[in-house]
Design a protein around this motif. Structure first.
Motif, mmCIF file in Angstrom:
data_model
loop_
_atom_site.group_PDB
_atom_site.id
_atom_site.type_symbol
_atom_site.label_atom_id
_atom_site.label_comp_id
_atom_site.label_asym_id
_atom_site.label_seq_id
_atom_site.Cartn_x
_atom_site.Cartn_y
_atom_site.Cartn_z
ATOM 1 N N VAL A 7 16.507 5.700 -6.912
ATOM 2 C CA VAL A 7 15.325 4.901 -7.268
ATOM 3 C C VAL A 7 14.271 5.106 -6.200
ATOM 4 N N ALA A 12 11.790 9.991 0.792
ATOM 5 C CA ALA A 12 13.251 9.852 0.845
ATOM 6 C C ALA A 12 13.889 10.232 -0.487
ATOM 7 N N ILE A 38 14.316 7.876 -10.598
ATOM 8 C CA ILE A 38 13.436 6.889 -11.258
ATOM 9 C C ILE A 38 12.253 6.631 -10.324
ATOM 10 N N SER A 39 11.054 6.888 -10.836
ATOM 11 C CA SER A 39 9.856 6.677 -10.001
ATOM 12 C C SER A 39 8.835 5.862 -10.785
ATOM 13 N N LEU A 50 -3.538 10.082 4.962
ATOM 14 C CA LEU A 50 -4.533 8.992 4.907
ATOM 15 C C LEU A 50 -5.294 8.883 6.222
ATOM 16 N N ALA A 80 9.222 5.148 -14.601
ATOM 17 C CA ALA A 80 9.278 3.723 -14.996
ATOM 18 C C ALA A 80 9.618 2.915 -13.762
ATOM 19 N N TYR A 129 -3.505 2.014 5.100
ATOM 20 C CA TYR A 129 -2.080 2.269 4.840
ATOM 21 C C TYR A 129 -1.761 2.457 3.355
ATOM 22 N N ALA A 163 0.897 5.360 14.033
ATOM 23 C CA ALA A 163 -0.394 5.570 13.348
ATOM 24 C C ALA A 163 -1.519 4.663 13.875
ATOM 25 N N VAL A 287 18.023 5.054 1.845
ATOM 26 C CA VAL A 287 17.325 6.067 2.665
ATOM 27 C C VAL A 287 15.851 5.696 2.833
ATOM 28 N N GLY A 288 15.304 6.029 4.000
ATOM 29 C CA GLY A 288 13.863 5.866 4.216
ATOM 30 C C GLY A 288 13.483 4.452 4.612
ATOM 31 N N LYS A 297 9.943 3.433 10.585
ATOM 32 C CA LYS A 297 9.726 3.672 9.158
ATOM 33 C C LYS A 297 8.820 4.898 9.082
ATOM 34 N N ALA A 298 9.456 6.069 9.060
ATOM 35 C CA ALA A 298 8.713 7.331 9.154
ATOM 36 C C ALA A 298 9.310 8.355 8.193
ATOM 37 N N SER A 300 9.866 11.418 8.795
ATOM 38 C CA SER A 300 10.872 12.264 9.453
ATOM 39 C C SER A 300 12.239 11.589 9.398
ATOM 40 N N MET A 331 11.392 11.874 14.703
ATOM 41 C CA MET A 331 10.411 12.737 15.376
ATOM 42 C C MET A 331 9.016 12.349 14.875
HETATM 43 C C1 LIG Z 1 -1.230 6.132 7.443
HETATM 44 C C2 LIG Z 1 0.187 6.592 7.553
HETATM 45 C C3 LIG Z 1 0.509 7.653 8.385
HETATM 46 C C4 LIG Z 1 1.823 8.087 8.481
HETATM 47 N N1 LIG Z 1 2.113 9.148 9.298
HETATM 48 C C5 LIG Z 1 3.392 9.574 9.407
HETATM 49 C C6 LIG Z 1 3.709 10.696 10.230
HETATM 50 O O1 LIG Z 1 2.829 11.316 10.833
HETATM 51 N N2 LIG Z 1 5.003 11.078 10.319
HETATM 52 C C7 LIG Z 1 6.003 10.426 9.649
HETATM 53 O O2 LIG Z 1 7.174 10.825 9.769
HETATM 54 N N3 LIG Z 1 5.729 9.364 8.848
HETATM 55 C C8 LIG Z 1 4.463 8.930 8.707
HETATM 56 N N4 LIG Z 1 4.167 7.859 7.891
HETATM 57 C C9 LIG Z 1 5.262 7.096 7.272
HETATM 58 C C10 LIG Z 1 5.795 7.738 6.008
HETATM 59 O O3 LIG Z 1 4.744 8.022 5.126
HETATM 60 C C11 LIG Z 1 6.802 6.794 5.356
HETATM 61 O O4 LIG Z 1 7.737 6.390 6.315
HETATM 62 C C12 LIG Z 1 7.520 7.512 4.233
HETATM 63 O O5 LIG Z 1 6.629 7.688 3.159
HETATM 64 C C13 LIG Z 1 8.738 6.716 3.764
HETATM 65 O O6 LIG Z 1 9.303 7.358 2.665
HETATM 66 P P1 LIG Z 1 10.093 6.517 1.559
HETATM 67 O O7 LIG Z 1 10.471 7.499 0.525
HETATM 68 O O8 LIG Z 1 11.127 5.695 2.196
HETATM 69 O O9 LIG Z 1 9.022 5.510 0.981
HETATM 70 P P2 LIG Z 1 7.731 5.830 0.101
HETATM 71 O O10 LIG Z 1 7.149 7.128 0.483
HETATM 72 O O11 LIG Z 1 6.893 4.602 0.164
HETATM 73 O O12 LIG Z 1 8.318 6.002 -1.366
HETATM 74 C C14 LIG Z 1 8.899 4.957 -2.078
HETATM 75 C C15 LIG Z 1 8.636 5.218 -3.536
HETATM 76 O O13 LIG Z 1 9.414 4.319 -4.326
HETATM 77 C C16 LIG Z 1 8.615 3.832 -5.364
HETATM 78 N N5 LIG Z 1 9.180 2.551 -5.832
HETATM 79 C C17 LIG Z 1 9.185 1.376 -5.170
HETATM 80 N N6 LIG Z 1 9.743 0.433 -5.940
HETATM 81 C C18 LIG Z 1 10.102 1.038 -7.096
HETATM 82 C C19 LIG Z 1 10.699 0.568 -8.290
HETATM 83 N N7 LIG Z 1 11.018 -0.721 -8.439
HETATM 84 N N8 LIG Z 1 10.938 1.448 -9.302
HETATM 85 C C20 LIG Z 1 10.601 2.770 -9.167
HETATM 86 N N9 LIG Z 1 10.002 3.260 -8.068
HETATM 87 C C21 LIG Z 1 9.763 2.395 -7.038
HETATM 88 C C22 LIG Z 1 7.242 3.691 -4.726
HETATM 89 O O14 LIG Z 1 6.208 3.611 -5.671
HETATM 90 C C23 LIG Z 1 7.179 4.988 -3.928
HETATM 91 O O15 LIG Z 1 6.712 6.034 -4.707
HETATM 92 C C24 LIG Z 1 2.844 7.433 7.736
HETATM 93 C C25 LIG Z 1 2.518 6.362 6.892
HETATM 94 C C26 LIG Z 1 1.210 5.943 6.795
HETATM 95 C C27 LIG Z 1 0.875 4.800 5.867
#
Ligand SMILES: Cc1cc2nc3c(=O)[nH]c(=O)nc-3n(C[C@H](O)[C@H](O)[C@H](O)COP(=O)(O)OP(=O)(O)OC[C@H]3O[C@@H](n4cnc5c(N)ncnc54)[C@H](O)[C@@H]3O)c2cc1C
Length: 380
Positions: A7, A12, A38-39, A50, A80, A129, A163, A287-288, A297-298, A300, A331
């Motif tokens: 999900v 991640a 699922i996205s 950004l 969905a 953000y 950031a 994950v993530g 919360k990155a 990497s 990192m």
């Molecule tokens: C301005 C900024 C700069 C950054 N710079 C860096 C950097 O230089 N290096 C670095 O390592 N990290 C950086 N990050 C952090 C990085 O972007 C996040 O840590 C990363 O995106 C986390 O990945 P994730 O998959 O866990 O979460 P996300 O990328 O947020 O993905 C989660 C996904 O799940 C979806 N979702 C949530 N709930 C549901 C649901 N109920 N049903 C279906 N889908 C759902 C969301 O819509 C989203 O698409 C930065 C973040 C920001 C905001």
């Protein structure tokens, strides 16, 4: 047939799904395994972009890609929103009424900004953000020529811990390039007793803020914003005036985590720091950003965690011992302006190490911004 369900289609989710598809190619072709992602969004946002978009150095089209395009064709994609994760029945309910059963679940629902949690912020402040916030701030920065800019971190944890520091250095340089730095006061605020959670990073950043004439306040915990008076009110009883407020708003986990009773008060999922299993749930991994782990919360981190989770699920399916472990590896690049950068890496045991900010690392970061999409596809 074993069903693996993921999900979340962010960093991640897509990396975990693609690694799994690579490791279980034969099993999927022989119809012994299926992978479903699922996205709730058709497009993935490359959030680090950004930081550049607000200065008009990257465009929207460069930081958005179709999730479908990022996924191995062996993965089924469902666009969905998941409305409930029923861990007892091993199933995920979607907003369109569909129910998806799983043998293994990967929660990759990330984190989200919640500016509405800070009274007055929506009317009185800006943030970068998320995409809408970043686009509004881009307009504001293009107009801003004189006054006081406050970069305020309004709670921990938040995405990309470095950031706020990067944006402050970049603002300094942006106003310098435009010849108005002498007319702009820059103030950075942070909730604890130093400018960053890690002491080693904090010392270096504080020194660099001093060299650039950037002011900072620590133990600064905003409780509300007065949009009329343009003042930040804090828990410590301060009233800090501003002309432009750039907030790092409070963060929360996904609503589905809260609604399914899987997270703490803010929606972070209690997760084993080494196996990345959701606590008490043998067939659920996290994950993530969605975890409650004391790691950044990155992207990497999401990437390194995805490797561990994919390896262990694939091992279990193949009847092998799931021996991979995550040791807190992270990192982060740190832009120190528009022409130099440094980076830090660390893990649960090792404090961050630095190199002196230089041009080469800045170019590496710019190059990675372009190469990220290969990472999402599991190729880098
Ligand atoms: C301005 C900024 C700069 C950054 N710079 C860096 C950097 O230089 N290096 C670095 O390592 N990290 C950086 N990050 C952090 C990085 O972007 C996040 O840590 C990363 O995106 C986390 O990945 P994730 O998959 O866990 O979460 P996300 O990328 O947020 O993905 C989660 C996904 O799940 C979806 N979702 C949530 N709930 C549901 C649901 N109920 N049903 C279906 N889908 C759902 C969301 O819509 C989203 O698409 C930065 C973040 C920001 C905001």
């Amino acid at each position: 047939m074993k069903n693996i369900v993921i999900v979340g289609g962010g960093v991640a989710g897509t990396i975990t799904a693609n690694y799994l598809a690579m490791k279980l190619r034969e099993e999927i072709r022989e119809k012994n395994v299926s992978i479903t992602l699922i996205s709730d969004r058709e497009k993935q946002l490359y959030e680090p972009g950004l930081l550049y978009l607000i200065f008009n150095r990257m465009e929207e089209s460069e930081i958005l890609k179709d999730v479908k395009y990022l996924l191995d064709p062996l993965i089924e994609l469902k666009i969905a929103r998941a409305t409930k994760i029923d861990a007892e029945k091993s199933r995920v309910e979607l907003e369109n009424g569909e129910v998806v059963n799983y043998d293994y679940l990967v929660i990759a629902t990330g984190s989200r900004v919640a500016p509405e949690e800070m009274p007055g912020l929506v009317d009185g402040g800006h943030w970068f953000y998320n995409l809408d916030g970043a686009k509004r701030l881009r307009e504001e920065l293009a107009r801003f020529k004189k006054g006081k800019v406050v970069v305020s971190v309004m709670g921990i944890p938040h995405k990309c811990p470095v950031a706020p520091i990067e944006v402050t250095f970049m603002l300094h340089e942006f106003f310098k390039i435009h010849g108005v730095r002498k007319d702009v006061e820059l103030l950075y605020t942070y909730p604890i007793n130093r400018v960053f959670t890690m002491e080693e990073v904090s010392d270096l950043v504080q020194k660099m803020f001093d060299e650039r004439g950037i002011n900072y306040k620590t133990f600064f915990n905003p409780v509300s914003i007065d949009p009329e008076k343009k003042v930040i009110e804090t828990l410590e009883g301060e009233e800090e005036p501003y002309d432009l407020l750039i907030a790092i708003p409070p963060h929360k986990g996904s609503q589905v985590i809260i609604d399914s009773g899987l997270g703490d008060r803010d929606g972070w999922v209690p997760t084993d720091r080494y196996t990345l299993k959701a606590e008490g749930l043998e067939n659920v991994y996290v994950v993530g950003d969605a975890t409650n782990l004391p790691v950044s919360k990155a992207g990497s981190v999401a990437h390194f965690e995805a490797e561990v989770v994919a390896e262990n699920i694939a091992a279990e399916i193949k009847g092998l011992p799931p021996t991979a472990r995550y040791f807190g590896k992270a990192m982060c690049f740190i832009e120190t302006g528009f022409s130099e950068a440094t980076y830090i890496w660390f893990d649960y045991e090792t404090p961050p190490k630095f190199v002196k900010p230089n041009k080469f690392i800045h170019w590496m970061k710019l190059a990675y911004n372009r190469m990220y999409w290969l990472t999402a596809r599991g190729m880098l």
